[in-house]
Design an enzyme around this catalytic site. Structure first.
Site, PDB file in Angstrom:
ATOM      1  N   HIS A  81       0.851  -1.193   0.000  1.00  0.00           N
ATOM      2  CA  HIS A  81       0.000   0.000   0.000  1.00  0.00           C
ATOM      3  C   HIS A  81       0.888   1.245   0.000  1.00  0.00           C
ATOM      4  O   HIS A  81       2.070   1.183   0.359  1.00  0.00           O
ATOM      5  CB  HIS A  81      -0.903  -0.001   1.239  1.00  0.00           C
ATOM      6  CG  HIS A  81      -1.999  -1.019   1.195  1.00  0.00           C
ATOM      7  ND1 HIS A  81      -3.029  -1.053   2.097  1.00  0.00           N
ATOM      8  CD2 HIS A  81      -2.222  -2.040   0.321  1.00  0.00           C
ATOM      9  CE1 HIS A  81      -3.852  -2.052   1.788  1.00  0.00           C
ATOM     10  NE2 HIS A  81      -3.370  -2.675   0.723  1.00  0.00           N
ATOM     11  N   GLU A  83       1.032   3.881   1.951  1.00  0.00           N
ATOM     12  CA  GLU A  83       1.604   4.297   3.236  1.00  0.00           C
ATOM     13  C   GLU A  83       2.743   3.369   3.661  1.00  0.00           C
ATOM     14  O   GLU A  83       3.793   3.829   4.119  1.00  0.00           O
ATOM     15  CB  GLU A  83       0.528   4.298   4.335  1.00  0.00           C
ATOM     16  CG  GLU A  83      -0.645   5.225   4.060  1.00  0.00           C
ATOM     17  CD  GLU A  83      -1.808   4.514   3.354  1.00  0.00           C
ATOM     18  OE1 GLU A  83      -1.571   3.733   2.415  1.00  0.00           O
ATOM     19  OE2 GLU A  83      -2.961   4.771   3.751  1.00  0.00           O
ATOM     20  N   CYS A 111      -5.875   2.083   5.925  1.00  0.00           N
ATOM     21  CA  CYS A 111      -6.475   0.812   6.351  1.00  0.00           C
ATOM     22  C   CYS A 111      -5.791   0.371   7.647  1.00  0.00           C
ATOM     23  O   CYS A 111      -4.776   0.937   8.048  1.00  0.00           O
ATOM     24  CB  CYS A 111      -6.298  -0.237   5.248  1.00  0.00           C
ATOM     25  SG  CYS A 111      -4.640  -0.928   5.156  1.00  0.00           S
ATOM     26  N   CYS A 114      -1.975  -0.325   7.295  1.00  0.00           N
ATOM     27  CA  CYS A 114      -1.177   0.895   7.162  1.00  0.00           C
ATOM     28  C   CYS A 114      -1.170   1.678   8.461  1.00  0.00           C
ATOM     29  O   CYS A 114      -0.150   2.239   8.851  1.00  0.00           O
ATOM     30  CB  CYS A 114      -1.703   1.761   6.029  1.00  0.00           C
ATOM     31  SG  CYS A 114      -1.356   1.042   4.415  1.00  0.00           S
TER      32      CYS A 114
HETATM   33 ZN   LIG Z   1      -3.331   0.274   3.656  1.00  0.00          ZN
END
Ligand SMILES: [Zn+2]
Length: 186
Positions: A81, A83, A111, A114
Protein backbone atom coordinates in the site's frame (compact mmCIF):
# COMPACT_ATOMS: atom_id res chain seq x y z
CA UNK A 1 7.51 22.23 14.42
CA UNK A 2 5.42 25.21 13.45
CA UNK A 3 6.10 28.57 15.05
CA UNK A 4 3.38 30.91 16.16
CA UNK A 5 2.84 33.67 13.66
CA UNK A 6 2.19 37.06 15.23
CA UNK A 7 0.11 39.60 13.41
CA UNK A 8 0.36 43.29 14.16
CA UNK A 9 -2.80 45.34 14.24
CA UNK A 10 -2.97 48.89 12.96
CA UNK A 11 -2.15 50.46 16.31
CA UNK A 12 0.86 48.23 16.62
CA UNK A 13 -0.50 45.87 19.27
CA UNK A 14 -0.54 42.16 18.74
CA UNK A 15 -3.87 40.53 18.21
CA UNK A 16 -3.89 37.02 19.62
CA UNK A 17 -7.09 36.13 17.78
CA UNK A 18 -5.67 37.34 14.48
CA UNK A 19 -2.39 35.59 15.21
CA UNK A 20 -4.20 32.34 15.92
CA UNK A 21 -6.27 32.65 12.75
CA UNK A 22 -3.14 33.38 10.72
CA UNK A 23 -1.38 30.42 12.30
CA UNK A 24 -4.29 28.14 11.43
CA UNK A 25 -4.17 29.40 7.86
CA UNK A 26 -0.46 28.62 7.57
CA UNK A 27 -1.11 25.08 8.85
CA UNK A 28 -4.00 24.70 6.38
CA UNK A 29 -1.90 25.87 3.43
CA UNK A 30 0.96 23.59 4.37
CA UNK A 31 -1.35 20.60 4.85
CA UNK A 32 -3.10 21.35 1.58
CA UNK A 33 0.22 21.48 -0.28
CA UNK A 34 1.43 18.09 0.94
CA UNK A 35 -1.98 16.46 0.65
CA UNK A 36 -2.19 17.64 -2.96
CA UNK A 37 1.15 15.94 -3.55
CA UNK A 38 -0.23 12.68 -2.11
CA UNK A 39 -3.31 12.96 -4.32
CA UNK A 40 -1.04 13.51 -7.33
CA UNK A 41 0.79 10.29 -6.44
CA UNK A 42 -2.53 8.42 -6.38
CA UNK A 43 -3.19 9.43 -9.99
CA UNK A 44 0.41 8.72 -10.98
CA UNK A 45 0.23 5.17 -9.63
CA UNK A 46 -2.90 4.46 -11.64
CA UNK A 47 -1.49 6.04 -14.80
CA UNK A 48 1.59 3.84 -14.76
CA UNK A 49 -0.36 0.75 -13.73
CA UNK A 50 1.50 0.21 -10.46
CA UNK A 51 -1.59 -0.28 -8.31
CA UNK A 52 -4.70 1.26 -6.78
CA UNK A 53 -5.43 4.99 -6.56
CA UNK A 54 -3.66 5.74 -3.31
CA UNK A 55 -0.73 8.04 -2.56
CA UNK A 56 1.32 8.91 0.52
CA UNK A 57 3.96 11.51 1.25
CA UNK A 58 6.31 11.62 4.24
CA UNK A 59 7.48 15.06 5.33
CA UNK A 60 10.25 16.11 7.66
CA UNK A 61 10.91 19.73 8.57
CA UNK A 62 8.63 21.00 5.81
CA UNK A 63 10.45 18.94 3.20
CA UNK A 64 9.23 15.87 1.36
CA UNK A 65 11.34 12.83 2.25
CA UNK A 66 9.51 10.40 -0.05
CA UNK A 67 6.45 10.54 -2.27
CA UNK A 68 4.96 7.12 -3.05
CA UNK A 69 1.91 5.36 -4.42
CA UNK A 70 0.31 1.94 -4.16
CA UNK A 71 2.63 -0.70 -5.68
CA UNK A 72 0.46 -3.80 -5.21
CA UNK A 73 0.31 -4.71 -8.91
CA UNK A 74 3.86 -3.72 -9.77
CA UNK A 75 5.38 -5.68 -6.89
CA UNK A 76 2.75 -8.44 -6.89
CA UNK A 77 2.47 -7.68 -3.20
CA UNK A 78 -0.86 -7.17 -1.42
CA UNK A 79 0.93 -5.31 1.38
CA UNK A 80 2.52 -2.70 -0.89
CA UNK A 81 0.00 0.00 0.00
CA UNK A 82 1.06 3.63 -0.47
CA UNK A 83 1.60 4.30 3.24
CA UNK A 84 3.59 1.09 3.86
CA UNK A 85 5.68 1.75 0.74
CA UNK A 86 6.36 5.33 1.87
CA UNK A 87 7.36 4.19 5.37
CA UNK A 88 9.72 1.54 3.96
CA UNK A 89 11.34 4.03 1.60
CA UNK A 90 11.59 6.83 4.15
CA UNK A 91 13.22 4.55 6.74
CA UNK A 92 15.69 3.31 4.16
CA UNK A 93 16.46 6.81 2.97
CA UNK A 94 16.88 8.27 6.46
CA UNK A 95 18.54 5.08 7.72
CA UNK A 96 16.35 4.92 10.81
CA UNK A 97 13.53 2.69 12.00
CA UNK A 98 11.56 5.42 13.69
CA UNK A 99 10.02 8.40 11.93
CA UNK A 100 9.15 10.33 15.07
CA UNK A 101 10.24 13.60 13.49
CA UNK A 102 8.12 13.06 10.39
CA UNK A 103 4.50 13.44 9.31
CA UNK A 104 2.59 11.35 6.80
CA UNK A 105 0.05 12.67 4.31
CA UNK A 106 -2.20 10.00 2.84
CA UNK A 107 -4.62 10.59 -0.03
CA UNK A 108 -7.13 8.31 1.71
CA UNK A 109 -7.92 7.21 5.23
CA UNK A 110 -5.42 4.44 6.06
CA UNK A 111 -6.48 0.81 6.35
CA UNK A 112 -5.70 -1.10 9.57
CA UNK A 113 -2.46 -2.54 8.14
CA UNK A 114 -1.18 0.89 7.16
CA UNK A 115 -2.34 2.44 10.39
CA UNK A 116 -0.38 -0.28 12.20
CA UNK A 117 2.72 0.59 10.19
CA UNK A 118 2.19 4.32 10.86
CA UNK A 119 1.91 3.59 14.56
CA UNK A 120 4.96 1.27 14.63
CA UNK A 121 7.13 3.77 12.80
CA UNK A 122 6.20 6.43 15.38
CA UNK A 123 5.20 9.03 12.84
CA UNK A 124 4.11 12.08 14.80
CA UNK A 125 1.23 13.21 12.65
CA UNK A 126 -1.19 11.82 10.07
CA UNK A 127 -3.19 13.95 7.66
CA UNK A 128 -5.52 12.16 5.25
CA UNK A 129 -7.80 13.34 2.47
CA UNK A 130 -10.59 11.02 1.43
CA UNK A 131 -12.67 9.14 3.92
CA UNK A 132 -12.65 5.35 3.54
CA UNK A 133 -16.20 5.36 2.14
CA UNK A 134 -14.97 7.08 -1.04
CA UNK A 135 -12.72 4.08 -1.79
CA UNK A 136 -15.27 1.53 -0.61
CA UNK A 137 -17.83 3.10 -2.96
CA UNK A 138 -15.83 2.00 -6.01
CA UNK A 139 -15.24 -1.49 -4.65
CA UNK A 140 -12.23 -1.41 -2.34
CA UNK A 141 -12.34 -3.55 0.77
CA UNK A 142 -14.53 -2.07 3.48
CA UNK A 143 -11.98 -3.08 6.06
CA UNK A 144 -10.23 0.23 5.24
CA UNK A 145 -12.69 1.94 7.56
CA UNK A 146 -11.78 -0.24 10.52
CA UNK A 147 -8.56 1.54 11.50
CA UNK A 148 -9.75 4.92 12.69
CA UNK A 149 -13.26 4.14 13.83
CA UNK A 150 -13.12 3.97 17.56
CA UNK A 151 -10.93 0.90 17.90
CA UNK A 152 -8.89 0.71 21.06
CA UNK A 153 -5.81 0.55 18.88
CA UNK A 154 -6.47 3.93 17.33
CA UNK A 155 -7.31 5.52 20.67
CA UNK A 156 -4.04 4.34 22.17
CA UNK A 157 -1.87 5.80 19.41
CA UNK A 158 -0.28 8.97 20.65
CA UNK A 159 -0.52 10.97 17.47
CA UNK A 160 -2.31 13.93 15.98
CA UNK A 161 -4.67 12.71 13.28
CA UNK A 162 -6.34 15.16 10.97
CA UNK A 163 -9.00 14.60 8.35
CA UNK A 164 -8.64 17.18 5.61
CA UNK A 165 -11.67 19.31 4.99
CA UNK A 166 -12.77 21.69 2.23
CA UNK A 167 -11.03 21.42 -1.11
CA UNK A 168 -8.42 18.97 0.23
CA UNK A 169 -11.07 16.39 0.96
CA UNK A 170 -12.81 17.03 -2.36
CA UNK A 171 -9.75 16.52 -4.55
CA UNK A 172 -8.79 13.43 -2.57
CA UNK A 173 -12.21 11.87 -2.96
CA UNK A 174 -12.37 12.66 -6.69
CA UNK A 175 -9.44 10.26 -7.18
CA UNK A 176 -11.79 7.29 -6.89
CA UNK A 177 -14.47 8.60 -9.22
CA UNK A 178 -11.87 9.53 -11.81
CA UNK A 179 -9.98 6.24 -11.75
CA UNK A 180 -12.67 3.66 -11.11
CA UNK A 181 -13.05 2.70 -14.78
CA UNK A 182 -9.49 1.35 -14.70
CA UNK A 183 -10.15 -1.20 -11.96
CA UNK A 184 -11.81 -4.55 -12.05
CA UNK A 185 -12.85 -5.13 -8.51
CA UNK A 186 -13.42 -8.59 -7.25
ZN1 LIG B 1 -3.33 0.27 3.66
Amino acid sequence: MLGILWVETQDGTLSVAAAFAAHQEVVQDRDHKFLTEAVGEAYKGVDCGDGGPFGAVIVRNDEIVVSCHNMVLKHTDPTAHAEVTAIREACKKLNQIELADCEIYASCEPCPMCFGAIHLSRLKRLVYGAKAEAAIAIGFDDFIADALRGTAFYQKANMEIKKADGNGAVIAEQVFEKTKAKFHMY
